[in-house]
Design a protein around this motif. Structure first.
Motif, PDB file in Angstrom:
ATOM      1  N   LYS A 188       0.791  -1.057  -0.024  1.00  0.00           N
ATOM      2  CA  LYS A 188      -0.032  -0.067  -0.023  1.00  0.00           C
ATOM      3  C   LYS A 188       0.784   1.324   0.036  1.00  0.00           C
ATOM      4  CE  LYS A 188      -3.855  -2.394   2.223  1.00  0.00           C
ATOM      5  NZ  LYS A 188      -4.962  -2.282   2.970  1.00  0.00           N
ATOM      6  N   SER A 189       0.506   2.051   0.869  1.00  0.00           N
ATOM      7  CA  SER A 189       1.155   3.717   0.978  1.00  0.00           C
ATOM      8  C   SER A 189       2.780   3.310   1.272  1.00  0.00           C
ATOM      9  CB  SER A 189       0.620   4.356   1.733  1.00  0.00           C
ATOM     10  OG  SER A 189       0.713   3.885   3.256  1.00  0.00           O
ATOM     11  N   TYR A 233      -5.497   5.334   0.918  1.00  0.00           N
ATOM     12  CA  TYR A 233      -4.913   4.196  -0.147  1.00  0.00           C
ATOM     13  C   TYR A 233      -6.151   3.331  -0.159  1.00  0.00           C
ATOM     14  CZ  TYR A 233      -2.652   0.601  -2.624  1.00  0.00           C
ATOM     15  OH  TYR A 233      -1.952  -0.423  -3.688  1.00  0.00           O
TER      16      TYR A 233
END
Length: 130
Positions: free
Chosen positions: A67-68, A100
């Motif tokens: 993810k981020s 996200y």
């Protein structure tokens, strides 16, 4: 050190992101594979993340980032001003990943979806593990 980005191969946003990274990675720091591919699934297996299809994933130094956190680590290696995105490390991951997840959940609706994974151009093919 090998850095491998795993992405949703049928997502238009994800494919555009891969194109974006390749253009800003002249030193070839990153290799790519789709999450749906056999190679992608084999790479995820040691981390128990084979079912993770809603994430942008970076494997670096035998560690997995999702993810981020994956996106910010990638930005650190891109040419241009993208390293400035490092400032977002100060934002707690649960907040970054909340945002996200909103984009990930809506990516097909907002950006569209392909019927099959993208086919890299001949010059890009060397960057793909498939």
């Amino acid at each position: 050190m090998e850095r491998i980005i795993l992405f949703d191969g049928v997502c238009n946003l994800c494919n555009d992101s891969v194109q974006f990274i390749i253009k800003r990675d002249p030193n070839g720091h990153f290799k790519f594979a789709s999450l749906q591919s056999e190679v992608g699934q084999k790479l995820l297996s040691p981390f128990g993340a084979e079912k993770e299809m809603n994430s942008f994933i970076l494997i670096e130094n035998d560690r997995i980032y999702m993810k981020s956190s994956a996106a910010l680590r990638v930005c650190n290696k891109l040419s241009g001003f993208w390293i400035l995105f490092s400032i977002f490390w100060v934002v707690p991951s649960f907040i970054r990943n909340f945002l996200y997840d909103i984009v990930a959940k809506n990516r097909y609706k907002w950006f569209g979806k392909k019927e099959s994974c993208m086919l890299p151009t001949p010059e890009m093919r060397k960057r793909f593990l498939e």
